[in-house]
Design a protein around this motif. Structure first.
Motif, PDB file in Angstrom:
ATOM      1  N   UNK A   1       5.225   3.566   1.938  1.00  0.00           N
ATOM      2  CA  UNK A   1       4.800   2.251   1.481  1.00  0.00           C
ATOM      3  C   UNK A   1       4.684   1.287   2.655  1.00  0.00           C
ATOM      4  N   UNK A   2       3.504   0.726   2.833  1.00  0.00           N
ATOM      5  CA  UNK A   2       3.247  -0.271   3.861  1.00  0.00           C
ATOM      6  C   UNK A   2       3.000  -1.618   3.207  1.00  0.00           C
TER       7      UNK A   2
ATOM      8  N   UNK B   1     -11.576 -10.522  10.632  1.00  0.00           N
ATOM      9  CA  UNK B   1     -11.876  -9.790   9.401  1.00  0.00           C
ATOM     10  C   UNK B   1     -11.884  -8.286   9.577  1.00  0.00           C
ATOM     11  N   UNK B   2     -12.708  -7.758  10.472  1.00  0.00           N
ATOM     12  CA  UNK B   2     -12.859  -6.297  10.543  1.00  0.00           C
ATOM     13  C   UNK B   2     -11.593  -5.598  11.025  1.00  0.00           C
ATOM     14  N   UNK B   3     -10.899  -6.084  12.085  1.00  0.00           N
ATOM     15  CA  UNK B   3      -9.623  -5.454  12.439  1.00  0.00           C
ATOM     16  C   UNK B   3      -8.607  -5.494  11.302  1.00  0.00           C
ATOM     17  N   UNK B   4      -8.644  -6.553  10.484  1.00  0.00           N
ATOM     18  CA  UNK B   4      -7.720  -6.622   9.350  1.00  0.00           C
ATOM     19  C   UNK B   4      -7.985  -5.487   8.365  1.00  0.00           C
ATOM     20  N   UNK B   5      -9.257  -5.225   8.084  1.00  0.00           N
ATOM     21  CA  UNK B   5      -9.598  -4.130   7.154  1.00  0.00           C
ATOM     22  C   UNK B   5      -9.261  -2.785   7.778  1.00  0.00           C
ATOM     23  N   UNK B   6      -9.422  -2.661   9.088  1.00  0.00           N
ATOM     24  CA  UNK B   6      -9.059  -1.418   9.782  1.00  0.00           C
ATOM     25  C   UNK B   6      -7.573  -1.119   9.579  1.00  0.00           C
ATOM     26  N   UNK B   7      -6.719  -2.141   9.679  1.00  0.00           N
ATOM     27  CA  UNK B   7      -5.289  -1.959   9.446  1.00  0.00           C
ATOM     28  C   UNK B   7      -5.037  -1.483   8.012  1.00  0.00           C
ATOM     29  N   UNK B   8      -5.727  -2.094   7.054  1.00  0.00           N
ATOM     30  CA  UNK B   8      -5.564  -1.689   5.654  1.00  0.00           C
ATOM     31  C   UNK B   8      -5.967  -0.233   5.460  1.00  0.00           C
ATOM     32  N   UNK B   9      -7.066   0.196   6.068  1.00  0.00           N
ATOM     33  CA  UNK B   9      -7.522   1.580   5.911  1.00  0.00           C
ATOM     34  C   UNK B   9      -6.527   2.560   6.540  1.00  0.00           C
ATOM     35  N   UNK B  10      -5.941   2.179   7.673  1.00  0.00           N
ATOM     36  CA  UNK B  10      -4.920   3.040   8.272  1.00  0.00           C
ATOM     37  C   UNK B  10      -3.713   3.170   7.350  1.00  0.00           C
ATOM     38  N   UNK B  11      -3.367   2.090   6.658  1.00  0.00           N
ATOM     39  CA  UNK B  11      -2.250   2.142   5.716  1.00  0.00           C
ATOM     40  C   UNK B  11      -2.529   3.099   4.560  1.00  0.00           C
ATOM     41  N   UNK B  12      -3.818   3.235   4.188  1.00  0.00           N
ATOM     42  CA  UNK B  12      -4.171   4.209   3.152  1.00  0.00           C
ATOM     43  C   UNK B  12      -3.835   5.628   3.598  1.00  0.00           C
ATOM     44  N   UNK B  13      -3.908   5.877   4.916  1.00  0.00           N
ATOM     45  CA  UNK B  13      -3.658   7.222   5.443  1.00  0.00           C
ATOM     46  C   UNK B  13      -2.184   7.489   5.701  1.00  0.00           C
ATOM     47  N   UNK B  14      -1.377   6.427   5.789  1.00  0.00           N
ATOM     48  CA  UNK B  14       0.037   6.573   6.164  1.00  0.00           C
ATOM     49  C   UNK B  14       0.893   6.849   4.934  1.00  0.00           C
ATOM     50  N   UNK B  15       1.570   7.983   4.916  1.00  0.00           N
ATOM     51  CA  UNK B  15       2.450   8.300   3.787  1.00  0.00           C
ATOM     52  C   UNK B  15       3.607   7.312   3.737  1.00  0.00           C
TER      53      UNK B  15
ATOM     54  N   UNK C   1       0.843  -1.200   0.000  1.00  0.00           N
ATOM     55  CA  UNK C   1       0.000   0.000   0.000  1.00  0.00           C
ATOM     56  C   UNK C   1       0.873   1.242   0.000  1.00  0.00           C
ATOM     57  N   UNK C   2       0.717   2.065  -1.010  1.00  0.00           N
ATOM     58  CA  UNK C   2       1.351   3.383  -1.020  1.00  0.00           C
ATOM     59  C   UNK C   2       0.318   4.366  -0.483  1.00  0.00           C
ATOM     60  N   UNK C   3       0.517   4.825   0.746  1.00  0.00           N
ATOM     61  CA  UNK C   3      -0.493   5.624   1.427  1.00  0.00           C
ATOM     62  C   UNK C   3      -0.341   7.109   1.216  1.00  0.00           C
ATOM     63  N   UNK C   4      -1.220   7.860   1.881  1.00  0.00           N
ATOM     64  CA  UNK C   4      -1.186   9.312   1.809  1.00  0.00           C
ATOM     65  C   UNK C   4      -1.832   9.885   0.574  1.00  0.00           C
TER      66      UNK C   4
ATOM     67  N   UNK D   1       5.258  -2.497   7.993  1.00  0.00           N
ATOM     68  CA  UNK D   1       4.889  -3.827   7.509  1.00  0.00           C
ATOM     69  C   UNK D   1       4.256  -4.593   8.653  1.00  0.00           C
ATOM     70  N   UNK D   2       3.095  -5.196   8.384  1.00  0.00           N
ATOM     71  CA  UNK D   2       2.342  -5.911   9.413  1.00  0.00           C
ATOM     72  C   UNK D   2       1.815  -7.228   8.863  1.00  0.00           C
TER      73      UNK D   2
END
Length: 509
Positions: A476-477, A460-474, A77-80, A453-454
């Motif tokens: 590459x995650x 399921x839902x906590x996993x998607x929460x981690x992915x969404x946080x990676x979208x916000x993090x400048x 994920x390339x975030x930010x 990297x995680x």
């Protein structure tokens, strides 16, 4: 292998073991080794050969530790990046799996429209096909045809597929109309803590079903002469418990009253479908259901499950954490009103369209346009409640939302004894999430997100929460071993990419 890499592999194996519901001793027996050896492996203190890794993967039937041509899939994920555009909410995962189970009631042809092609559905289809149900995807719109035979081959059930889905527990209700003596494997699915089957038994015993736990399976025996002689009062207002009671009542020759029933979205969809099959149900959307069954159901029926409020919340959360303007279409508003009211209290700015009906002709939908918003923490703690309260599955999304807001937020996940723990993984992305006990976390915001990297949490839902946080993090995650996300979401990465995200799926092996 380096010590760090061994530790990461050990964590993967531990999570996969717990996900399968095994103890260290059980895994040791399967591997013909000692419990202390398994403990060393999980602590990252044991060198591992590729042969041993392959044996562990086969034993746990988990892609988390699978080796081979395909290997586990990961997300880079390339975030930010800001998101923009329009996205439609897909049909409900939880309604879809309930309807797949309900198709066993019908000896005619069942067509379900726009079914989510997710791993949970794939596993259930494998189980259904193994016992003789003919299944066929009809078109690119994901319309699915199911034809159940007059006699099911329950001895041939695909145990591996069944153990990878918690939904298999909902086979009890329909199968009791098909056989008086059968077995189904233990339910699998998300690792959310101990989930007893006793509430299901409370719902199904009045119909003559008794279940004994044997080695790796539930052995069901049905007294076909037994009938409910008074209203069934569910000891837990659970969704799957209510669905099992409905599936049992649907072919009961008489009227069944179910009290303390869940009126949640997937239960309503199941009720609407059963009505299409000729079952009479009053009280849909309330906690008291009156069901007049049909002893024999043989009907050609087409039904369209409604859209998924949890996916809608996921997409809205993606917009909030990336400070983006997007339009999320086909949001089932009846099951999102509390969440949106709470978000408004926190400062969320959005517009919503006039209401219109879903394809099932019953569920109310709206389109929601999000706007970049400055959020603050809510006045009170955030906790789920049975519908019409805040949805249990939507609670984890408020962890990443609260991390973007200014102030302290308390989340109380009173239903599951493990799920809140996984939310502390947000700390590795820069959040301040403090675990107060297995059910409560305290979140301090705002967060300056950072890429990392995680390993994907096994829920399921906590996993998607981690992915969404990676979208916000400048930066590459990397989110490793994302099978659990694919269990509940269809092409989530690709659909977010269509909005401007940059997510790449890759495999190591």
């Amino acid at each position: 292998m380096s010590d760090d890499y061994l530790t990461r592999i050990g964590s993967l194996i531990r999570d996969a073991r717990k996900h399968s519901g095994w103890t260290q001793a059980q895994l040791a027996t399967e591997l013909s080794t000692s419990q202390s050896a398994v403990n060393r492996i999980e602590q990252g203190q044991q060198n591992l050969t590729l042969e041993m890794l392959a044996r562990i993967g086969a034993a746990l039937d988990s892609e988390i530790v699978a080796l081979g041509v395909s290997g586990p899939s990961h997300l880079r994920v390339v975030g930010g990046k800001r998101l923009s555009g329009v996205i439609d909410v897909k049909t409900s995962k939880n309604a879809g799996v309930a309807l797949l189970c309900a198709s066993l009631l019908n000896e005619g042809t069942t067509v379900l429209r726009k079914v989510a092609r997710i791993e949970e559905v794939n596993r259930l289809l494998e189980v259904l096909e193994s016992i003789g149900v003919r299944t066929r995807w009809l078109n690119d719109d994901n319309d699915l045809e199911l034809i159940a035979p007059a006699h099911l081959d329950l001895d041939a059930i695909d145990e591996d597929a069944a153990r990878r889905t918690r939904s298999i527990i909902m086979f009890l209700g329909p199968l009791m109309h098909r056989s008086t003596d059968f077995e189904i494997p233990y339910a699998g699915g998300c690792d959310l803590g101990t989930r007893t089957v006793e509430p299901h038994m409370t719902a199904l015993r009045p119909f003559g079903l008794e279940v004994k736990a044997t080695e790796g399976s539930y052995h069901a025996i049905v007294d076909s002469d037994k009938r409910p002689h008074r209203p069934i009062v569910l000891t837990e207002r659970g969704d799957t418990v209510t669905e099992n009671a409905l599936l049992a009542a649907a072919r009961h020759d008489g009227t069944t009253i179910i009290r303390n029933a869940s009126p949640n979205y997937m239960v309503q969809d199941l009720c609407f479908f059963l009505v299409e099959l000729g079952v009479q149900i009053t009280g849909i959307g309330t906690t008291t259901l009156e069901v007049t069954g049909v002893p024999v159901i043989s009907k050609d029926v087409t039904y369209a499950p409604s859209e998924d409020p949890i996916e809608a919340m996921s997409l809205i959360t993606a917009a909030i954490v990336t400070e983006s303007k997007i339009t999320v279409r086909r949001v089932p508003i009846e099951f999102m009103e509390i969440e949106l009211a709470l978000l408004e209290e926190m400062g969320f700015v959005y517009e919503r369209s006039e209401e219109y009906l879903a394809l099932n002709g019953q569920t109310r939908l709206v389109d929601i346009t999000t706007y970049p918003s400055t959020l603050h923490s809510p006045i009170d703690k955030i906790h789920p409640m049975p519908f019409p309260g805040l949805n249990i599955d939507n609670l984890p999304f408020f962890a990443v939302i609260a991390a973007t807001a200014t102030g302290s937020t308390l989340l109380h996940d009173w239903v599951y004894e493990n799920r809140a723990i996984y939310l502390t993984e947000l700390n590795k992305l820069g959040a301040q999430v403090k675990l107060l006990d297995p059910h409560r976390v305290l979140i301090e915001g705002p967060t300056r997100w950072r890429a990392t990297e995680l390993i994907c949490p096994p829920a399921l839902r906590p996993a998607v929460v981690i992915l969404l946080a990676m979208l916000a993090a400048k930066g590459t995650s990397v989110l490793r071993s994302v099978y659990v996300i694919n269990r509940g979401y269809e092409d989530l990465a690709e659909r977010l990419n269509a909005l401007g995200a940059k997510i790449e799926t890759f495999r190591d092996i």
